[in-house]
Every structure is written in structure tokens, then in C-alpha cells.
Design a protein around this motif. Structure first.
Motif, mmCIF file in Angstrom:
data_model
loop_
_atom_site.group_PDB
_atom_site.id
_atom_site.type_symbol
_atom_site.label_atom_id
_atom_site.label_comp_id
_atom_site.label_asym_id
_atom_site.label_seq_id
_atom_site.Cartn_x
_atom_site.Cartn_y
_atom_site.Cartn_z
ATOM 1 N N GLN A 116 27.251 -45.500 132.743
ATOM 2 C CA GLN A 116 25.981 -45.003 133.276
ATOM 3 C C GLN A 116 24.877 -46.058 133.206
ATOM 4 O OE1 GLN A 116 24.530 -41.459 131.353
ATOM 5 N NE2 GLN A 116 23.047 -41.023 132.971
ATOM 6 N N LYS A 117 24.824 -46.810 132.095
ATOM 7 C CA LYS A 117 23.691 -47.709 131.875
ATOM 8 C C LYS A 117 23.870 -49.082 132.503
ATOM 9 C CE LYS A 117 21.836 -45.557 127.721
ATOM 10 N NZ LYS A 117 21.337 -45.779 126.345
ATOM 11 N N SER A 118 25.086 -49.474 132.831
ATOM 12 C CA SER A 118 25.302 -50.826 133.339
ATOM 13 C C SER A 118 26.160 -50.894 134.588
ATOM 14 C CB SER A 118 25.967 -51.701 132.264
ATOM 15 O OG SER A 118 25.048 -52.189 131.332
ATOM 16 N N ILE A 119 27.310 -50.243 134.566
ATOM 17 C CA ILE A 119 28.361 -50.547 135.539
ATOM 18 C C ILE A 119 28.184 -49.821 136.859
ATOM 19 C CG2 ILE A 119 30.861 -50.597 135.895
ATOM 20 C CD1 ILE A 119 31.134 -50.545 132.799
ATOM 21 N N ALA A 120 27.794 -48.539 136.799
ATOM 22 C CA ALA A 120 27.848 -47.687 137.995
ATOM 23 C C ALA A 120 26.974 -48.186 139.138
ATOM 24 C CB ALA A 120 27.465 -46.252 137.627
ATOM 25 N N ARG A 121 25.844 -48.795 138.834
ATOM 26 C CA ARG A 121 24.945 -49.283 139.883
ATOM 27 C C ARG A 121 24.978 -50.810 139.993
ATOM 28 N NH1 ARG A 121 21.518 -45.150 142.092
ATOM 29 N NH2 ARG A 121 22.304 -43.194 141.249
ATOM 30 N N SER A 122 26.072 -51.409 139.546
ATOM 31 C CA SER A 122 26.197 -52.871 139.573
ATOM 32 C C SER A 122 26.990 -53.301 140.807
ATOM 33 C CB SER A 122 26.888 -53.360 138.302
ATOM 34 O OG SER A 122 28.268 -53.010 138.313
ATOM 35 N N ASP A 123 27.433 -54.547 140.801
ATOM 36 C CA ASP A 123 28.145 -55.129 141.941
ATOM 37 C C ASP A 123 29.653 -54.898 141.917
ATOM 38 O OD1 ASP A 123 25.958 -56.315 143.365
ATOM 39 O OD2 ASP A 123 25.836 -57.846 141.807
ATOM 40 N N VAL A 124 30.119 -53.896 141.184
ATOM 41 C CA VAL A 124 31.549 -53.593 141.192
ATOM 42 C C VAL A 124 31.907 -52.841 142.469
ATOM 43 C CG1 VAL A 124 31.788 -53.586 138.696
ATOM 44 C CG2 VAL A 124 31.194 -51.450 139.868
ATOM 45 N N ASP A 125 33.157 -53.005 142.906
ATOM 46 C CA ASP A 125 33.611 -52.351 144.141
ATOM 47 C C ASP A 125 33.778 -50.854 143.966
ATOM 48 O OD1 ASP A 125 33.606 -54.757 145.441
ATOM 49 O OD2 ASP A 125 35.721 -54.749 145.975
ATOM 50 N N PHE A 126 34.236 -50.437 142.800
ATOM 51 C CA PHE A 126 34.401 -49.010 142.508
ATOM 52 C C PHE A 126 34.337 -48.839 140.999
ATOM 53 C CE2 PHE A 126 38.626 -50.913 143.132
ATOM 54 C CZ PHE A 126 39.242 -50.644 141.930
ATOM 55 N N LEU A 127 34.348 -47.610 140.540
ATOM 56 C CA LEU A 127 34.242 -47.328 139.107
ATOM 57 C C LEU A 127 35.634 -47.082 138.524
ATOM 58 C CD1 LEU A 127 31.046 -45.104 138.935
ATOM 59 C CD2 LEU A 127 31.285 -47.597 139.103
ATOM 60 N N TYR A 128 35.854 -47.684 137.365
ATOM 61 C CA TYR A 128 37.160 -47.658 136.708
ATOM 62 C C TYR A 128 36.929 -47.189 135.277
ATOM 63 C CZ TYR A 128 41.510 -49.863 134.816
ATOM 64 O OH TYR A 128 42.713 -50.146 134.205
ATOM 65 N N THR A 129 37.579 -46.102 134.919
ATOM 66 C CA THR A 129 37.423 -45.552 133.573
ATOM 67 C C THR A 129 38.770 -45.475 132.891
ATOM 68 O OG1 THR A 129 35.523 -44.194 134.267
ATOM 69 C CG2 THR A 129 36.634 -43.588 132.210
#
Length: 585
Positions: A339-352
């Protein structure tokens, strides 16, 4: 990567998948055992650009008046007589669409489905990611490499994580750009080969797949000082920088992993440079960034507490700035930093990577819903969710019912599942191949991944989750809206402007509501046929169709119905694990 376990006994580098083509299945159909499976219908790529030529290959053309039919969301686009075991189709011009292709004939008044396969027409993998992995890079022949990639291609895997391919974490390229080493020892001492890594990258690209190299965001081995890694870059457990934070590993691992500060600009520049060397030697498409979850309170060299979950966003930005044309994906271990870093960053998709903080089916689905919210519904989700985990230390077979129920939940909520590589993935140490898939598991997963692709535009592309009332008429089955509960059919409703989608997931005979099926004991449900139900509709219904990965390879079935007011009466042909019911308006 939350944990790493040591496995002193490794399986053969070449998995059963890569050996399938070597079996003489016609003259000796028994020796290859219960794990042999080779699908009869293939496409030449995992995904296609709009207007690109799709090449189909069928093992053997059925006799009779057989046709091939192309459909999108239950609507037939075209069909034609099947005249050959190989044929081409020009992908439609619309981008980001999924299609079902089936081979059928009409016998009497009934259709007989011989084969089916999905086609993904998407110009970029990040819209509908289907992530696989590789984990062993011994001396493999070109044929062995091609067979492993072809197996993943049949599941439409459009991106591959190259796990533990590298040399040292702080220096992933062995040798130099001008003179890369032909082989090197990985962290646990296995020998990796330059030719194998390059061969896998080329084979993946030939199938339209992305190739992503794995590395931690902040890893350095005990020899890192000789490579120029400074003490000031590390994370420490104390304010006096006397004890580095580390992930302890015993022999045969070559070193423990000492953690640097991902927010440190000098470290960012250093590791970006090292990765630049990687890109000059290997044609990787991007960087799969790993972490180790919540490390508690950690400090930088000057004694200031580091907010680690906030440090990932500047790290990701620095990696993108260093190599703007390369793709990025980052693991959020138990959602740490998502929530605080990855979700709105330059990653192509979210990986958990999902651990026991989210152990129930309801909690698993919530991870996907949370990711949708964190990214403003802009990024898709892939879950690294390790099945039959408690059994993964011993050899055996993966339990099919647990996998299919879990995938039904993940797919119906719009996610995908990292589970397929040279072997099935049941452990966070990816080379662990103790649990194999039986042929029936492989066949079922083929249908599930066809289903995920063919119906991706209602599974993963818009719509609003909303309760939809379903009632059994004269039967003893109990339907209830999500969240799921043991002994019932879970109803997952999703509304679009022109249709309602109703997922029915069968927990009526489930013996556990924990998705991991950690001991491999989830029961196979008995299929139920001819289920009459009432569904509450939003408007006047024009068409009803049903599709299931458990029926006819996922091909849609138009269904008769009657409507009185807002109640629609219809009969489900059957229900085993998962049915999808679509009411069009």
C-alpha cells in the motif's frame, strides 16, 4: 521470499515435463507413469498482438464433419470446417481480448466438443499477467529447454521469473560484460550455465513471453566489500551499526544474505549499475524485485530508524530511471510495502507472496480486492500462494482438489496464481520439486488456464463485485453470497453495464476453508447435475450462458431460462468445482 529452506537432495534438473517428448507413447504407453500429459491442441505463442497470425496445431484431426469455432464471451465470431491438423487464424484487431477456440461436430441434435483452447490477444502482458517460473539452469540441451517452455506455453504463461539464476546478489553477473563466465555457482552451490539461461530467454521470447531476472532489492553476501559495497549502505539491528540485519543461511549455502538499505541512493546507483551489466549480456525484459517482509525496527548507518515499507518506492523509481525500457515487478511479502510503496509505483502489476496472515479463502480473495483498491484498479494481481506446503519437504503428488478450489477463488476474483514452472511450485524455495503433478492435474489446469484467458474480459477487466441472490429450487444445495463457508456453494457476483456475472464455487463437500490445503487433504467434490436455480436479475434478460473449466473444456453453453419480474429460472447442467453464469441484458 519469506524463508529459504535447505534441500540437500535435488530432483533431476530436467523435469518430467521436459521428458515427455522422449517417451514412445504409442508402443510403450505405460512406462511414463501417472505424470505424463501432453495436450492435443496447441498455439504457437502464449499471447498475440492484434492482427497477428495465430498458428494452431492439433495432434490428430478428428474424422467426420468437424468445425473450428472462434468465440468471445459466449458469442460466436466465426466458424469454418476443419480441413487440417494445422491451421492459421488472424487475431482480431481489438486489443486486450480473450477468445475461446473449440473443435466440434454436431451428432444428432447435440454438439460434441473434441478440443478447446484459448487465445490471448494483448499487446502488453501487464494487463493480464500469467506468471510462471524457472529455477534450474544446469547443462540443458536446446530440445530440453524448448520442451519446458512449450509446457508453460500451453498454459498461456506470458511471463517467467528466473529464480536464483544469478551469481552473487550484489554482483549477479558472473565474470564481466566483455567476458561473462560460461558457468557459475549459485547461492547454494548449484552450477548454472550461461547457455541455459540465454537459451531459456530466447525460447521464452519466441513464445511471446517476458523474461524477468530475480534478485533481492537489498541483498549482499559476505564477500560484498570486495565488490565495492560500503558499510554505510547496510541496514542494522542497532543504532550503533554493530550488527547488520541479515537472513541467516547455513551450509551448503555459500553465505548468509546481509541486507542493504533500499532507500540509500548510493546503493541504488550501485545495484542499478550491476543490473545494467546483466542487461548487456542477457536479453532479460526486466527485474523481479524480492524482499523479506517486515524486518521489525532497523536502522541506517547513522542510527536513524528506516521505514522500510516506504523505502521501496524510491528504490523502484531508481531502477526505472536507470533502465526506462525494462519492466519491474516487486514481491509484497504478506502485503508488506504494497500500500505504501509498491501499488502506485512503476511495477507492471502487483505481486503478493501470501502467508498465514491470509490463510482462509476469504482472506485470499481480500488480498486481490485490497490490491485493486491500493492501485486505483489500475494494476492486476499475481499471487505466489504455495499449495500443500507442509507436504513439500517430502516427495509425492500435489492434491488436485485443493489446487482447483484455490484457483477458482483466485481466478474468479480477477487474480492469477504463480504455480507453474519446470515443476509445480509448493514452496518458496523454487527449486524444491518434491511434489509432482499427475496427468489429471495437468489436464485440469490446462482447462483452468484456458478459462482464465478466454474469459479474461469479465474475470479481470472491469465490473463491480456485488452480491447477487441465487437460490436452489427443490434441491438440497445451499447458496450464499461471498464470503465462502464450509458446506455451501459460494456466490461471487460481478456487475457490468450490460451483464451480470455469477461465479458459483462449490464448498459443499470441502473439509477445510484454508486455501493452502497444506497437508493435501482437500476432498474432491462429487459433481451435481441438473441443478435448478433462481437468480435475481437487474433488468430484463436477453441471454443466459454458462461456462466452466470443469465442463467441455470451458466452452460456453447457451441456456434456456424464464423470467418473472426480477427472478430468472434456469437449470445448471452440472457443478463440480466452479461454474460461471452470465446474464446478458
Amino acid at each position: 521470499m519469506k524463508k529459504i529452506y535447505v534441500y540437500l537432495i535435488f530432483c533431476l534438473t530436467i523435469s518430467l515435463w521436459s521428458c515427455e517428448d522422449y517417451y514412445d507413447t504409442d508402443n510403450d504407453p505405460v512406462v511414463y507413469g501417472v505424470t505424463y500429459f501432453k495436450a492435443d491442441l496447441h498455439t504457437d505463442k502464449a499471447s498475440y498482438k492484434p492482427g497477428e497470425t495465430v498458428r494452431f496445431t492439433l495432434k490428430e484431426k478428428p474424422s467426420g464433419n468437424v468445425k473450428v469455432r472462434y468465440s468471445h464471451l459466449g458469442k460466436v465470431i466465426s466458424e469454418e470446417p476443419l480441413s487440417s491438423a494445422t491451421w492459421d487464424w488472424t487475431a482480431p484487431s481489438d486489443d486486450y481480448k480473450g477468445y475461446m477456440v473449440d473443435i466440434y461436430e454436431v451428432t444428432g441434435n447435440a454438439e460434441k466438443i473434441h478440443q478447446s483452447i484459448a487465445v490471448d490477444v494483448s499487446s502488453d502482458w501487464k494487463k493480464f499477467p500469467r506468471y510462471g517460473f524457472l529455477s534450474s539452469y544446469g547443462k540443458l540441451s536446446e530440445n530440453e529447454i524448448e520442451n519446458n517452455i512449450e509446457a508453460l506455453n500451453r498454459y498461456h504463461i506470458n511471463g517467467i521469473q528466473f529464480y536464483d539464476w544469478m551469481y552473487d546478489h550484489q554482483r549477479p553477473l558472473a565474470g564481466t560484460v566483455d567476458n561473462p563466465s560460461p558457468s557459475w555457482a549459485d547461492l547454494i552451490g548449484r552450477t548454472n550455465y550461461l547457455s541455459t539461461v540465454k537459451g531459456y530467454i530466447n525460447a521464452a521470447h519466441n513464445k511471446g513471453m517476458k523474461a524477468m531476472f530475480y534478485n533481492l532489492a537489498f541483498g549482499a553476501l559476505n564477500n560484498a566489500a570486495a565488490d565495492g559495497v560500503k558499510e554505510e549502505w547496510y541496514l542494522f539491528k542497532d543504532q550503533n551499526h554493530t550488527e547488520k540485519d541479515n537472513h541467516h543461511l547455513d551450509a551448503p549455502f555459500r553465505s548468509s544474505i546481509y541486507l542493504t538499505n533500499p532507500g540509500n541512493k548510493e546503493w541504488q546507483d550501485y545495484i542499478a549499475g550491476r543490473h545494467g551489466d546483466v542487461y548487456k549480456v542477457f536479453d532479460f525484459d526486466g527485474y523481479h524485485i524480492d524482499q523479506l517482509g517486515n524486518r521489525g525496527t532497523v536502522y541506517d548507518y547513522t542510527g536513524n530508524a528506516v521505514k522500510l515499507e516506504e523505502a521501496y518506492k524510491p528504490f523502484i523509481s531508481a531502477m526505472k530511471q536507470a533502465d526506462p525500457d525494462k519492466r519491474l515487478v516487486m514481491n509484497a511479502v504478506s502485503q508488506y510495502g504494497q500500500q505504501k510503496s509498491i501499488a502506485r509505483s512503476d511495477v507492471d502489476f502487483l505481486y503478493t507472496e501470501v502467508w498465514d496472515e491470509s490463510k482462509t479463502f476469504d482472506q485470499l480473495a481480500q488480498v486481490i480486492l485490497d490490491n485493486n483498491s491500493y492501485s486505483g484498479n489500475e494494476k492486476a494481481t499475481v499471487l505466489a500462494a504455495y499449495m500443500n506446503y507442509a507436504r513439500s519437504n517430502n516427495s509425492g503428488y500435489i492434491n488436485t482438489p485443493g489446487i482447483l478450489l484455490t484457483n477458482a477463488v483466485i481466478f474468479s476474483f480477477g487474480g492469477s496464481h504463480l504455480e507453474l514452472g519446470e515443476h509445480y511450485l509448493a514452496n518458496e524455495y523454487f527449486p524444491n520439486s518434491n511434489l509432482q503433478m499427475k496427468s489429471e492435474t495437468k489436464e485440469s489446469l490446462t482447462h483452468y488456464y484456458d478459462f482464465l484467458v478466454a474469459y479474461q474480459n469479465i474475470l479481470r477487466d472491469g465490473g463491480t463485485f456485488s452480491p447477487i441472490n441465487v437460490q436452489s429450487v427443490g434441491g438440497n444445495l445451499s447458496f450464499e453470497n461471498w464470503p465462502a463457508s464450509q458446506g455451501n456453494i459460494a456466490v461471487v457476483g460481478k456487475k457490468f453495464t450490460d451483464k451480470d456475472v455469477v461465479h458459483l464455487i462449490n464448498f459443499s463437500q470441502a473439509n477445510s476453508m484454508e486455501w493452502r490445503d497444506t497437508n493435501g487433504t482437500q476432498k474432491e467434490p462429487s459433481p451435481v447435475a441438473g441443478i435448478q436455480v433462481k437468480v435475481t436479475a437487474s433488468k430484463a434478460v436477453s441471454k443466459v450462458w454458462i461456462a466452466s473449466p470443469d465442463i467441455n473444456g470451458g466452452v460456453a453453453i447457451n441456456t434456456e431460462f424464464s423470467q418473472s419480474g426480477n427472478e430468472v429460472l434456469l437449470t445448471l447442467p452440472s457443478l463440480k468445482y466452479w461454474d460461471m453464469l452470465v446474464l446478458e441484458y
